[in-house]
Design an enzyme around this catalytic site. Structure first.
Site, short mmCIF file in Angstrom:
data_model
loop_
_atom_site.label_atom_id
_atom_site.label_comp_id
_atom_site.label_asym_id
_atom_site.label_seq_id
_atom_site.Cartn_x
_atom_site.Cartn_y
_atom_site.Cartn_z
N HIS A 87 -5.29 -58.38 35.91
CA HIS A 87 -4.39 -58.15 34.91
C HIS A 87 -5.03 -58.75 33.61
CE1 HIS A 87 -3.37 -62.16 35.89
NE2 HIS A 87 -2.87 -61.69 37.23
N GLY A 147 -4.65 -61.72 32.72
CA GLY A 147 -4.76 -63.20 33.02
C GLY A 147 -6.50 -63.30 33.33
N HIS A 148 -6.81 -62.36 34.39
CA HIS A 148 -8.11 -62.17 34.89
C HIS A 148 -9.08 -61.97 33.87
CE1 HIS A 148 -6.06 -61.55 38.60
NE2 HIS A 148 -6.54 -62.27 39.09
N GLN A 175 -5.40 -75.36 42.72
CA GLN A 175 -6.63 -74.87 43.24
C GLN A 175 -7.83 -75.40 42.23
OE1 GLN A 175 -7.41 -70.46 44.17
NE2 GLN A 175 -7.72 -70.17 42.18
O1 PAF Z 1 -7.59 -67.60 42.46
C1 PAF Z 1 -8.01 -66.62 43.19
O2 PAF Z 1 -7.88 -65.37 43.10
C2 PAF Z 1 -8.52 -67.06 44.70
O3 PAF Z 1 -7.91 -68.04 45.29
C3 PAF Z 1 -10.08 -67.22 44.62
C4 PAF Z 1 -10.62 -68.40 43.70
C5 PAF Z 1 -10.61 -65.93 44.00
C6 PAF Z 1 -10.78 -67.49 45.90
O4 PAF Z 1 -10.35 -66.53 46.97
#
Ligand code: PAF
Length: 285
Positions: free
Chosen positions: A39, A41-42, A158
Site C-alpha cells: 500500500h 505506506g510501503h 521492529q
Molecule cells: O515489516 C514487515 O513487513 C516484516 O516484518 C519484515 C520486516 C519484512 C520481515 O518479514
C-alpha cells in the site's frame, strides 16, 4: 514504468549478481524488505530508499516464522503481480521474491533473538514473533548486502530491534526509519486494514487520535501512569474489543520509564483488536 519492466529474481545468486553489477557501475543500493500486500505506506519506504540510493531492491516474502499458530499466515493477502506494478511506479529497480528454500533451506537451524527490546509489548503478546523477524531480516540484509535499508516507524518496536540487530552483528548497512503513512483520518496504513468491516474501519481511525492525545498530555506534564490508564480507557470507550497494551516507553530501548513525569525521550505505543484484526500504532513524545 510498467510492471513488465520490473525484473524479478528468486534466488540469492541472482540477487547478488544484480547488486554486484550495480556496485561495479559505482551505484549505491537501498533495500525495502516487505511481506507484500503493498500500500502507499510501503511505497513511501521505496521512495525514501530511492531518494537516498541510486538503486532500490524491494523484497516480498511472507515470513512464516514471524506468525504465531493462531495468526493470519494462511489468509495474509498475496498479490505479487499487483505489488510489482506498484513497486515499479514508485521507482523500485528490482523485486526479490525468494522461494522459501532460499530463506529456510532444508535443515535450517538458526534463530536470532534480540534480547531486551524484543521482550515487552508485541514481544509479550506474540511469543516468537520477533525472533522470526530478526532472523529473516538478518538473512535478507545479508543476502542483498545493500548500503541502506528502510523500515517504517509504524512497526516501531521492529525498527528499534533491527537497529540493535544491525549494531550487534556489525551488519554493514545503514538503517533508516520512515515516518508512518496515514489515511485521511490518521489511521496508520497497514495491509491488515483490509480485514476491517466498514464499522470497524471508523473505530480504527480513533486509535491515532487517542495516541496523539496521550503524547500531548505527556508533553504537558501528565504522569506516565495517568496517561496509560486514560489511553486504555479511551480505547475501550471508542469501541475497541480488546486492548493488548497502551504504554509509554523509552524511545530507544523500549524499557518502561517508570511512574511519574516522563524525563527521557519517549514513545507511546498501543495494540488493540477490532474483531480478529489486531491494529498497532505509536507516536513520538
Ligand atoms: O515489516 C514487515 O513487513 C516484516 O516484518 C519484515 C520486516 C519484512 C520481515 O518479514
Amino acid at each position: 514504468m510498467s510492471a513488465d519492466f520490473l525484473p524479478v529474481v528468486r534466488t540469492v545468486a541472482q540477487l547478488r549478481a544484480q547488486v554486484r553489477a550495480w556496485r561495479a557501475a559505482g551505484e549505491t543500493v537501498g533495500m525495502t524488505p516487505t511481506m507484500g500486500a503493498l500500500h502507499e505506506g510501503h511505497l513511501s519506504l521505496v521512495r525514501l530508499a530511492k531518494a537516498r540510493a541510486r538503486r532500490v531492491v524491494a523484497s516480498i516474502f511472507v515470513n512464516p516464522t514471524q506468525f504465531g499458530p493462531n495468526e493470519d499466515f494462511d489468509r495474509y493477502p498475496r498479490n505479487e503481480a499487483g505489488d510489482a506494478e506498484l513497486l515499479a511506479s514508485a521507482g523500485c529497480d528490482l523485486l526479490y521474491a525468494p522461494d522459501v528454500s532460499q530463506i529456510y533451506p532444508p535443515g535450517f537451524a538458526t534463530r536470532i533473538t534480540v534480547s531486551g527490546v524484543s521482550e515487552p509489548l508485541d514481544g509479550a503478546a506474540r511469543p516468537g514473533h520477533f525472533d522470526g523477524v530478526a532472523t529473516v531480516v538478518a538473512k535478507l540484509l545479508n543476502q542483498a548486502q545493500p548500503d541502506l535499508a528502510v523500515f517504517g516507524e509504524k512497526d516501531y518496536q521492529q525498527l528499534q530491534l533491527i537497529r540493535r540487530l544491525v549494531l550487534d552483528l556489525d551488519l554493514p548497512v545503514e538503517v533508516i526509519g520512515a515516518p508512518t503513512a496515514r489515511a485521511q483520518d490518521g489511521l496508520a496504513l497497514s495491509s491488515r486494514n483490509a480485514y476491517l468491516t466498514p464499522d470497524q474501519r471508523i473505530i480504527a481511525g480513533r486509535l491515532n487520535v487517542v495516541l496523539a492525545d496521550a503524547a500531548a498530555r505527556l508533553k504537558a506534564g501528565d504522569t506516565v501512569e495517568k496517561v496509560e490508564a486514560t489511553g486504555r480507557a479511551a480505547l475501550e470507550r471508542q469501541g475497541f474489543d480488546q486492548i493488548d497494551y497502551f504504554e509509554v516507553r523509552h524511545a530507544q530501548d523500549l524499557s518502561h520509564p517508570g511512574p511519574g513525569v516522563l524525563s527521557v525521550p519517549g514513545r507511546v505505543l498501543a495494540a488493540a483488536f477490532l474483531g480478529k484484526t489486531r491494529l498497532i500504532d505509536n507516536m513520538a513524545v
